[in-house]
Design a protein around this motif. Structure first.
Motif: not given
Length: 311
Positions: A119-128
């Motif tokens: 879920l943290a990785v997915m939020s990083y994806d949205r951030y980028v």
């Protein structure tokens, strides 16, 4: 089976009894049907998400790659607990061997940690995607996405295996009855003899490392995302950006909210019934709603499903 160790009143436990819902026997038939329907919906719903993210050309992006992996994780996560629960409700045999209990707890903890990191990785994806759109294809390359998913799966393994070994090395005394629906840390600690404060501290430390750090990373990502969205000149652009993030935020709130309450609330307010309800919430309810959250709120997923289902 258990044997007493004389004067110390310690117990060598060969198996545990999962009490589950034995206190409401009249509802066990209904609960079996309910959990079976939920499990089938989890398998079908998440299975469809995995299928369309693999075969639909429009969904070959990092975001859907992560969504597909989350759906696969949800199937594995629920398969650790629900089949055993269904078996217990159907057969009325509630015993689980010491080894099977340890394996179930280990798998459950590892997959819980994996979900936190994913879920943290997915939020990083949205951030980028939102904050650095021009660099998105380079930063979130396919190889990078694979490494992030693999890292999510393996990051929690050493700590969670250590946590399980620590819990199952505790001396047990008296009962071997777990007032829970599966092997989990809080009910196992209740069976332990003597002072378990060190073990409780270890649980808190584990949660802080494996849940709170990813949670804080998610909050950081979304603080940057929201700040960027608010600066967008176009109302349509703001609406689209919020739409792509809202589904993920709902899943984060459901999973982290129930998990943090379960493991970080004070021991003095722990109750077996509350533990059961909360554990069912983040192990069953959240995986059931994930496909609906990601499909009903996503036009691309709905379009892909419409193309697939008539066939």
């Amino acid at each position: 089976m258990k044997t007493n160790m004389g004067e110390t009143n310690l117990t060598v436990v060969m198996e545990f009894i999962l009490l589950g819902f034995s206190d409401i026997p009249r509802l066990e038939g209904f609960l079996f049907v309910l959990f079976l329907i939920i499990y089938m919906s989890i398998l079908i719903g998440n299975g469809l998400i995995i299928l369309i993210t693999k075969i639909d050309p429009t969904l070959q992006t990092p975001m859907y790659f992560f969504i597909g992996n989350l759906s696969f994780l949800e199937i594995c996560y629920t398969s650790v607990t629900i089949p055993r629960l269904l078996s217990n409700l159907w057969s009325q045999r509630r015993n689980i061997s010491f080894l099977a209990c340890a394996i179930q707890l280990t798998a459950f903890l590892i997959m819980g940690a994996t979900e936190c990191f994913l879920l943290a990785v997915m939020s990083y994806d949205r951030y980028v995607a939102i904050c650095k759109p021009l660099h998105y294809p380079v930063i979130m390359s396919h190889n990078k996405c694979i490494k992030l998913v693999v890292g999510s799966w393996i990051s929690g393994i050493p700590l969670q295996i250590g946590q399980t070994c620590q819990i199952f090395s505790l001396p047990l005394c008296g009962s071997n009855k777990l007032n829970h629906v599966f092997c989990d840390i809080p009910p196992l600690l209740k069976l332990a003899c003597g002072d378990t404060s060190i073990n409780e501290f270890s649980v808190y430390a584990d949660v802080l490392i494996l849940a709170m750090i990813p949670f804080l990373l998610i909050l950081w990502s979304y603080s940057k995302i929201i700040n960027t969205i608010l600066k967008m000149p176009s109302a349509t652009g703001r609406s689209k950006a919020f739409s792509t993030c809202s589904s993920h935020l709902i899943v984060v709130g459901l999973f982290f909210g129930s998990a943090i309450i379960t493991y970080l609330r004070p021991k003095s307010i722990h109750s077996a019934e509350a533990d059961k309800i909360l554990s069912l919430f983040y192990t069953i309810v959240t995986p059931m709603f994930n496909p609906m959250i990601y499909s009903l709120r996503n036009k691309d997923v709905i379009a892909a499903l419409k193309k697939l289902l008539p066939k």
